[in-house]
Design a protein around this motif. Sequence first.
Motif, PDB file in Angstrom:
ATOM      1  N   TYR A  16       0.839  -1.200   0.000  1.00 32.13           N
ATOM      2  CA  TYR A  16       0.000   0.000   0.000  1.00 32.13           C
ATOM      3  C   TYR A  16       0.880   1.258   0.000  1.00 32.13           C
ATOM      4  N   ARG A  17       1.881   1.292   0.861  1.00 32.39           N
ATOM      5  CA  ARG A  17       2.770   2.468   0.939  1.00 32.39           C
ATOM      6  C   ARG A  17       3.554   2.663  -0.363  1.00 32.39           C
ATOM      7  N   ALA A  18       4.006   1.572  -0.971  1.00 29.84           N
ATOM      8  CA  ALA A  18       4.760   1.684  -2.227  1.00 29.84           C
ATOM      9  C   ALA A  18       3.871   2.243  -3.342  1.00 29.84           C
ATOM     10  N   TRP A  19       2.636   1.705  -3.477  1.00 31.75           N
ATOM     11  CA  TRP A  19       1.730   2.203  -4.511  1.00 31.75           C
ATOM     12  C   TRP A  19       1.282   3.632  -4.203  1.00 31.75           C
ATOM     13  N   GLU A  20       1.177   3.967  -2.925  1.00 29.58           N
ATOM     14  CA  GLU A  20       0.821   5.332  -2.541  1.00 29.58           C
ATOM     15  C   GLU A  20       1.884   6.324  -3.023  1.00 29.58           C
ATOM     16  N   ARG A  21       3.156   5.977  -2.815  1.00 27.68           N
ATOM     17  CA  ARG A  21       4.249   6.853  -3.283  1.00 27.68           C
ATOM     18  C   ARG A  21       4.208   7.002  -4.802  1.00 27.68           C
ATOM     19  N   LEU A  22       3.982   5.884  -5.508  1.00 24.67           N
ATOM     20  CA  LEU A  22       3.929   5.947  -6.969  1.00 24.67           C
ATOM     21  C   LEU A  22       2.733   6.760  -7.448  1.00 24.67           C
ATOM     22  N   ARG A  33      -2.939   4.052 -10.214  1.00 27.61           N
ATOM     23  CA  ARG A  33      -4.102   4.359  -9.372  1.00 27.61           C
ATOM     24  C   ARG A  33      -4.917   3.093  -9.088  1.00 27.61           C
ATOM     25  N   GLY A  34      -5.116   2.258 -10.099  1.00 23.46           N
ATOM     26  CA  GLY A  34      -5.868   1.018  -9.907  1.00 23.46           C
ATOM     27  C   GLY A  34      -5.186   0.079  -8.929  1.00 23.46           C
ATOM     28  N   ASN A  35      -3.872  -0.072  -9.066  1.00 22.70           N
ATOM     29  CA  ASN A  35      -3.132  -0.936  -8.143  1.00 22.70           C
ATOM     30  C   ASN A  35      -3.161  -0.385  -6.723  1.00 22.70           C
ATOM     31  N   PHE A  36      -3.058   0.930  -6.594  1.00 21.40           N
ATOM     32  CA  PHE A  36      -3.133   1.569  -5.277  1.00 21.40           C
ATOM     33  C   PHE A  36      -4.502   1.303  -4.637  1.00 21.40           C
ATOM     34  N   GLU A  37      -5.557   1.481  -5.410  1.00 20.95           N
ATOM     35  CA  GLU A  37      -6.914   1.263  -4.878  1.00 20.95           C
ATOM     36  C   GLU A  37      -7.151  -0.208  -4.539  1.00 20.95           C
ATOM     37  N   ASN A  38      -6.662  -1.118  -5.364  1.00 22.64           N
ATOM     38  CA  ASN A  38      -6.826  -2.551  -5.083  1.00 22.64           C
ATOM     39  C   ASN A  38      -6.089  -2.962  -3.810  1.00 22.64           C
ATOM     40  N   THR A  39      -4.877  -2.451  -3.639  1.00 19.61           N
ATOM     41  CA  THR A  39      -4.110  -2.770  -2.443  1.00 19.61           C
ATOM     42  C   THR A  39      -4.767  -2.163  -1.211  1.00 19.61           C
ATOM     43  N   GLY A  40      -5.299  -0.951  -1.359  1.00 18.64           N
ATOM     44  CA  GLY A  40      -6.020  -0.318  -0.253  1.00 18.64           C
ATOM     45  C   GLY A  40      -7.256  -1.109   0.136  1.00 18.64           C
ATOM     46  N   TYR A  41      -7.975  -1.621  -0.866  1.00 14.16           N
ATOM     47  CA  TYR A  41      -9.171  -2.433  -0.605  1.00 14.16           C
ATOM     48  C   TYR A  41      -8.799  -3.694   0.166  1.00 14.16           C
ATOM     49  N   THR A  42      -7.736  -4.367  -0.255  1.00 14.97           N
ATOM     50  CA  THR A  42      -7.303  -5.585   0.429  1.00 14.97           C
ATOM     51  C   THR A  42      -6.924  -5.287   1.876  1.00 14.97           C
ATOM     52  N   LEU A  43      -6.251  -4.180   2.095  1.00 12.00           N
ATOM     53  CA  LEU A  43      -5.884  -3.771   3.446  1.00 12.00           C
ATOM     54  C   LEU A  43      -7.138  -3.490   4.278  1.00 12.00           C
ATOM     55  N   GLU A  54      -7.594   4.634   7.042  1.00 12.39           N
ATOM     56  CA  GLU A  54      -7.843   4.086   8.376  1.00 12.39           C
ATOM     57  C   GLU A  54      -7.309   2.664   8.482  1.00 12.39           C
ATOM     58  N   ALA A  55      -7.420   1.902   7.407  1.00 11.70           N
ATOM     59  CA  ALA A  55      -6.896   0.535   7.400  1.00 11.70           C
ATOM     60  C   ALA A  55      -5.377   0.542   7.536  1.00 11.70           C
ATOM     61  N   ALA A  56      -4.702   1.472   6.866  1.00 12.31           N
ATOM     62  CA  ALA A  56      -3.247   1.583   6.976  1.00 12.31           C
ATOM     63  C   ALA A  56      -2.844   1.951   8.400  1.00 12.31           C
ATOM     64  N   ALA A  59      -3.364  -1.069  10.531  1.00  9.80           N
ATOM     65  CA  ALA A  59      -2.315  -2.060  10.271  1.00  9.80           C
ATOM     66  C   ALA A  59      -1.033  -1.687  11.012  1.00  9.80           C
ATOM     67  N   GLU A  60      -0.683  -0.415  11.001  1.00 11.14           N
ATOM     68  CA  GLU A  60       0.518   0.021  11.722  1.00 11.14           C
ATOM     69  C   GLU A  60       0.371  -0.205  13.223  1.00 11.14           C
ATOM     70  N   ARG A  61      -0.810   0.102  13.774  1.00  8.54           N
ATOM     71  CA  ARG A  61      -1.057  -0.146  15.203  1.00  8.54           C
ATOM     72  C   ARG A  61      -0.986  -1.645  15.502  1.00  8.54           C
ATOM     73  N   PHE A  62      -1.586  -2.456  14.641  1.00  2.00           N
ATOM     74  CA  PHE A  62      -1.586  -3.910  14.810  1.00  2.00           C
ATOM     75  C   PHE A  62      -0.154  -4.448  14.829  1.00  2.00           C
ATOM     76  N   LEU A  63       0.668  -3.984  13.896  1.00  2.00           N
ATOM     77  CA  LEU A  63       2.049  -4.467  13.819  1.00  2.00           C
ATOM     78  C   LEU A  63       2.860  -4.018  15.029  1.00  2.00           C
ATOM     79  N   ARG A  64       2.650  -2.785  15.483  1.00  4.65           N
ATOM     80  CA  ARG A  64       3.361  -2.303  16.685  1.00  4.65           C
ATOM     81  C   ARG A  64       2.945  -3.110  17.910  1.00  4.65           C
ATOM     82  N   THR A  65       1.650  -3.357  18.059  1.00  3.44           N
ATOM     83  CA  THR A  65       1.140  -4.105  19.202  1.00  3.44           C
ATOM     84  C   THR A  65       1.653  -5.538  19.173  1.00  3.44           C
TER      85      THR A  65
END
Length: 116
Positions: A16-22, A33-43, A54-56, A59-65
Amino acid sequence: MLLPARTEVARYLQRYRAWERLMLAAPDNLVVRGNFENTGYTLCVLMGERCAREAADAAERFLRTHERRTHTGSAVAPHERRTHTGSAVAPHERRTRTGSPARTASGSPARTASSA
């Protein structure tokens, strides 16, 4: 409540972060844009959120916890035990060197404790 595997959350957050930067670099590129949206949907599906941002964050909170729990001595879930190759594999998903499921001498799939 079922929780997603830490490895999957980390993988999709990284994607998600990689496609967001692109996408920020080339907002008119429809493929990006399509790949970014698809990855966001999966997240969103993994984290149970309606919005990719919010999902991102979730996910960051989940990984930290999860990281904090594993470093404080809590047991790691059985489905996230590491194999000798370093990848998380459930016991019933172990593969041979060729990548196919383990088989017995008769050619049938090997039975594990989870499939017995």
